[in-house]
Enzyme design. Structure first.
Site, PDB file in Angstrom:
ATOM      1  N   ASN A  97       0.852  -0.997  -0.078  1.00  0.00           N
ATOM      2  CA  ASN A  97       0.089  -0.093  -0.037  1.00  0.00           C
ATOM      3  C   ASN A  97       0.787   1.270   0.233  1.00  0.00           C
ATOM      4  OD1 ASN A  97       0.465   0.952   2.954  1.00  0.00           O
ATOM      5  ND2 ASN A  97      -0.227  -1.169   3.451  1.00  0.00           N
ATOM      6  N   ASP A 139      -5.013  -9.284  13.006  1.00  0.00           N
ATOM      7  CA  ASP A 139      -5.292  -8.102  13.384  1.00  0.00           C
ATOM      8  C   ASP A 139      -4.440  -7.908  14.553  1.00  0.00           C
ATOM      9  OD1 ASP A 139      -5.889  -5.416  14.452  1.00  0.00           O
ATOM     10  OD2 ASP A 139      -7.932  -5.538  13.510  1.00  0.00           O
ATOM     11  N   LYS A 185     -14.316   1.881  15.301  1.00  0.00           N
ATOM     12  CA  LYS A 185     -13.162   0.702  15.099  1.00  0.00           C
ATOM     13  C   LYS A 185     -12.475   0.843  16.816  1.00  0.00           C
ATOM     14  CE  LYS A 185     -10.895   1.180  11.555  1.00  0.00           C
ATOM     15  NZ  LYS A 185     -10.140   1.450  10.287  1.00  0.00           N
TER      16      LYS A 185
HETATM   17  O1  C5P Z   1      -8.891  -2.213  10.652  1.00  0.00           O
HETATM   18  P1  C5P Z   1      -7.838  -1.091  10.063  1.00  0.00           P
HETATM   19  O2  C5P Z   1      -6.806  -1.639   9.095  1.00  0.00           O
HETATM   20  O3  C5P Z   1      -8.680   0.018   9.287  1.00  0.00           O
HETATM   21  O4  C5P Z   1      -7.181  -0.692  11.497  1.00  0.00           O
HETATM   22  C1  C5P Z   1      -6.173   0.264  11.563  1.00  0.00           C
HETATM   23  C2  C5P Z   1      -5.585   0.147  12.728  1.00  0.00           C
HETATM   24  O5  C5P Z   1      -5.175  -1.300  13.137  1.00  0.00           O
HETATM   25  C3  C5P Z   1      -4.038   0.702  12.504  1.00  0.00           C
HETATM   26  O6  C5P Z   1      -3.898   1.182  13.936  1.00  0.00           O
HETATM   27  C4  C5P Z   1      -3.248  -0.495  12.244  1.00  0.00           C
HETATM   28  O7  C5P Z   1      -1.850  -0.130  12.532  1.00  0.00           O
HETATM   29  C5  C5P Z   1      -3.946  -1.594  12.810  1.00  0.00           C
HETATM   30  N1  C5P Z   1      -3.741  -2.979  12.171  1.00  0.00           N
HETATM   31  C6  C5P Z   1      -3.141  -4.010  12.635  1.00  0.00           C
HETATM   32  N2  C5P Z   1      -3.136  -5.193  12.095  1.00  0.00           N
HETATM   33  C7  C5P Z   1      -3.887  -5.458  11.195  1.00  0.00           C
HETATM   34  C8  C5P Z   1      -4.557  -4.427  10.467  1.00  0.00           C
HETATM   35  C9  C5P Z   1      -4.561  -3.221  11.065  1.00  0.00           C
HETATM   36  O8  C5P Z   1      -2.350  -3.813  13.895  1.00  0.00           O
HETATM   37  N3  C5P Z   1      -3.820  -6.690  10.512  1.00  0.00           N
END
Ligand code: C5P
Length: 399
Positions: free
Chosen positions: A208, A304, A337
Site C-alpha cells: 500500500n 489483526d 473501530k
Molecule cells: O482495521 P484497520 O486496518 O482500518 O485498522 C487500522 C489500525 O489497526 C491501525 O492502527 C493499524 O496499525 C492496525 N492494524 C493492525 N493489524 C492489522 C490491520 C490493522 O495492527 N492486520
C-alpha cells in the site's frame, strides 16, 4: 528542569550556530550551567562575545591557549560536565568524531570525554544523505552517542530536505531525556510503522502507499521524551529515526511476531498500514506468464495485530493507540473501530487523495478517546507526533 546540571556546549561551524545562542538562553532559563566551546569555523557564524554574554561564562576556543591549559586542562574541561552537547554538529565534526581525530579543541574534548554526548546535526541535505555521513552516523550511534534531528524543511542554502538543526526546545527535550529527566524516561514503548509487503511469489508482492512518515515521527518524538522505543517497521520510504531500536519486517505475520516479542511495553502505538489480506499460498518460485491462463490469487485474512494486543490476556499495555485511515465518515468509522478493536485511543485521519496526506508532510487528525473526539488542526506530521507523544507522556505518568 535542569537545575544543577552542567553542560559542555560545542558550537560547530554552520549557519545553524545562531540557534545555539537561543539554546544557551533556554538552558540557562531551566537552571543549567553552560560551558561554551566555539570551533574556529563556529566563530565565523557567531561571535565569542555573544556566546559568552548569553552563557555568562568564558568561551573556550583554542586548544593551545596556555592560560586555559593552566586554568583548566582540556581533559578536565571535557569531564566536568553532566552532558556534552554538539550543536550544530557539522558533517566535518561528525566525521572527526567517527574516526577519532583530535586536532582542535572541540575534537580533542570529544575524544577525551567520558561523559555522554548528544549531537544536533545540521548540514546541507546532500551532505546529510551522503553515504559517508550516514556511515559516520551509524558509527556514532553504535558508539552510544545520542542524536536529535535533523529536521526536514527549507534550508538556508535554498534546498529542501533533512538537514535543518532541531529547534532549541527539541534539543532541550533531548538533553533532558539524555540526563534521564524526560517524562518518558524508564518507559518502554513500541511503535509499528510503514506498509507491509505480502508476497505473491519471490519477486512480486502486494503493498500500500504508506510512507512510514507518521510512525517515524512518532517514534522520534517518544524517544525525545526519554522513552525506550522499539520501532517495528515495514518497508518504508523514510529512514528510521536515530536513537530507537529498529526491527525491520516485511509481512503482517512478521510484524505480529515482532510485536509479540517486544511485549511487555508500557504503551503500544500502531501506526503501520498493515495489509488486511495476504495471498493464500504464495508461490515459492516465480509464477510464469502463461498466455492461455491468467493467474487467480486467493486471499486469506492477516492477523489483526492491534486487536490482538488490545485484547491480550496477560500482556496488554497500559495504553494502546490505533490509527484509522478513512476516506469517508472518518469519525464515526474511527469510533466504531476503537470499540471493535478494544484499544484506548484512535488517531483518525482522512486519507482521500484530495487531502494529500498519504505520503505528504502534513496531517489533520482527530484524537478519539473514551472521553470523546478532539479535532486537531492541520499541521506537520512531526507536530502531530510531538503533540501525541506529549499526550502519551501525560497518560502514562498520570497519578
Ligand atoms: O482495521 P484497520 O486496518 O482500518 O485498522 C487500522 C489500525 O489497526 C491501525 O492502527 C493499524 O496499525 C492496525 N492494524 C493492525 N493489524 C492489522 C490491520 C490493522 O495492527 N492486520
Amino acid at each position: 528542569m535542569l537545575a544543577g546540571k552542567r553542560l559542555l556546549l560545542i558550537i560547530g561551524g554552520g549557519i545553524a550556530a545562531y540557534k545555539a545562542l537561543d539554546l544557551i538562553r533556554r538552558l540557562r532559563a531551566r537552571g543549567a550551567a553552560v560551558t561554551p566551546v566555539l570551533t574556529r569555523a563556529g566563530s565565523e557564524f557567531v561571535t565569542p562575545l555573544s556566546v559568552a554574554a548569553l552563557a555568562g561564562e568564558k568561551v573556550f576556543t583554542d586548544l593551545f591557549d596556555l592560560t586555559d591549559e593552566a586554568e583548566m586542562g582540556h581533559i578536565q574541561l571535557s569531564r566536568s560536565a553532566d552532558l556534552v552537547v554538539v550543536a550544530p554538529a557539522t558533517a566535518d565534526l561528525m566525521a572527526k568524531m567517527a574516526h577519532g581525530h583530535a586536532n582542535d579543541l572541540a575534537s580533542t574534548l570529544l575524544m577525551a570525554t567520558d561523559t555522554p554526548v548528544l549531537l544536533a546535526p545540521a548540514m546541507n541535505v546532500r551532505m546529510w544523505d551522503h553515504p559517508a555521513t550516514q556511515r559516520n552516523l551509524a558509527t556514532l550511534l553504535g558508539d552510544g552517542l545520542r542524536v536529535v534531528g535533523p529536521n526536514a524543511g527549507d534550508m538556508a542554502c535554498g534546498e529542501y530536505g533533512p538537514g535543518r538543526m532541531a529547534e532549541p526546545l527539541e534539543i532541550v527535550a533531548a538533553i533532558e531525556a539524555a540526563l534521564g529527566q524526560g517524562p518518558l524516561t524508564g518507559k518502554r514503548v513500541l511503535v509499528t510503522s510503514g506498509p507491509t509487503h505480502e508476497p505473491i511469489d519471490p519477486v512480486r508482492y502486494i503493498a500500500n502507499r504508506s510512507s512510514g512518515a507518521q510512525g517515524t515521527a512518532i517514534a522520534r518524538a517518544l524517544a525525545a521524551l526519554g522513552a525506550q522505543v522499539v520501532f517495528i517497521t515495514g518497508p518504508a520510504d523514510v529512514p528510521p529515526p536515530p536513537g530507537v531500536q529498529v526491527v525491520p519486517v516485511e509481512t503482517a505475520r512478521q510484524m505480529q511476531q515482532a510485536v509479540e516479542a517486544a511485549l511487555p511495553v508500557d504503551a503500544a502505538i500502531f501506526a503501520a498500514a498493515v495489509a488486511d489480506w495476504r495471498v493464500a499460498s504464495a508461490s515459492g518460485s516465480k509464477i510464469k506468464k502463461d498466455a492461455s491462463r491468467l493467474p487467480v490469487l486467493e486471499f486469506v485474512e492477516n492477523p489483526d495485530i492491534l486487536a490482538g494486543v488490545s485484547q491480550h490476556a496477560t500482556l496488554r499495555p497500559a495504553l494502546v493507540v490505533g490509527f484509522a485511515a478513512e476516506t469517508d465518515d472518518v469519525i464515526a468509522h474511527a469510533q466504531a473501530k476503537r470499540a471493535r478493536k478494544g484499544c484506548d485511543w484512535i488517531v483518525a485521519n482522512d486519507v482521500s487523495p484530495s487531502t494529500g496526506i498519504m505520503g505528504g508532510a502534513e496531517n489533520a487528525v482527530h484524537l478519539i478517546t473514551p472521553e470523546g473526539c478532539e479535532d486537531w488542526p492541520r499541521m506537520s506530521k512531526q507536530a502531530v507526533a510531538d503533540k501525541l507523544a506529549a499526550r502519551i507522556a501525560a497518560a502514562l505518568t498520570a497519578p
